[in-house]
Design an enzyme around this catalytic site. Sequence first.
Site, short mmCIF file in Angstrom:
data_model
loop_
_atom_site.label_atom_id
_atom_site.label_comp_id
_atom_site.label_asym_id
_atom_site.label_seq_id
_atom_site.Cartn_x
_atom_site.Cartn_y
_atom_site.Cartn_z
N TYR A 161 0.90 -1.25 0.11
CA TYR A 161 0.06 0.16 0.08
C TYR A 161 0.85 1.25 -0.05
O TYR A 161 0.72 1.98 -0.68
CB TYR A 161 -0.79 -0.14 1.10
N LYS A 165 1.73 4.01 -2.93
CA LYS A 165 1.21 5.31 -2.71
C LYS A 165 2.17 6.48 -2.94
O LYS A 165 1.93 7.61 -3.53
CB LYS A 165 0.65 5.37 -1.16
#
Length: 362
Positions: A161, A165
């Site tokens: 993640y 990101k």
Amino acid sequence: MEQAVRSESKKGQVTGTDLINEVSKAKKCTVIGGSGFLGQHMVEQLLSRGYAVNVFDVRQGFDNPRVQFFIGDLCNQQDLYPALKGVSTVFHCASPPSNSNNKELFYRVNSTGTKTVIETCKEAGVQKLILTSSASVVFEGVDIKNGTEDLPYAMKPIDYYTETKILQERAVLDANDPKKNFLTAAIRPHGIFGPRDPQLVPVLIDAARKGKMKFMIGNGKNLVDFTFVENVVHGHILAAEHLSRDAGLGGKAFHITNDEPIPFWTFLSRILTGLNYEAPKYHIPYRVAYYLAFLLSLLVMVLSPLIQIQTTFTPFRVALAGTFHYYSCEKAKKLIGYRPLVTMDDAVERTVQSFHHLRKDK
């Protein structure tokens, strides 16, 4: 491009009205990921502030006659273009859940998908792109106290993640181009919670029901930022509106939190006790917990060719639970006038009340 997708514009449209065509372009926007937790709250605030709103998502998550819905794949420019044509601002808050471990999905949505969003925004004449990023882009599992946006991106991201990101935020901020009337900004919230949250509160209560919330990692004093969803939305809208007045704000990231750091375990305990569950009582030293999680992760890796094991007890989760990580909002206060709309006390109370169906009978 416009001719290529003009005939497609009805295909992806599920419901809605033509309000989007009756409002000045400055007040027209699209929320990518608008059917999700943050996205739904964003749509509600935008409507209350007089915006005409499109939603683009893989599914229609709610009904509202004031919203035009477009269903499609954000990696597909032909799906995306009809939802972006004619709007001035795009809020991009689509992402797989942060607790997923699907590397391929993260890269497809957060990296490839965001590149498609950027290109389609340019094709469609969008003027502003506001990204929902994450404060975790600077977090490597060690203490951060009052961290600013000047901190470097994590060299060793804690999960897929965060890894994607970082790629996503870089792509959006690098795309800022005032000369071509295309301005971008990234909002970095941390620990989003609130009514309709599908992760934090339901997962916490599920763990409590299974007897897994008896222990806390560390001494319980580590301060962390949790951010009420309405404050996160407020930060996004402020960024968009200030970009309209000051192009010099383009290409910047802003931390948006409740600006009230709270001990990690105190926050969880307030949610638990508010729903009639016991707060954690016993302490596991941080280093012991981290070492055990590290050993377990090695075991999972060794056994992975033979059996797939999913564990929530990972070094990353131990670091999240046992370290300081809170962030300064001074940049957002100074440049876009940010102040939290909802205090932590009110936010916790409203969140607990919204999950009355998870309350334990006394």
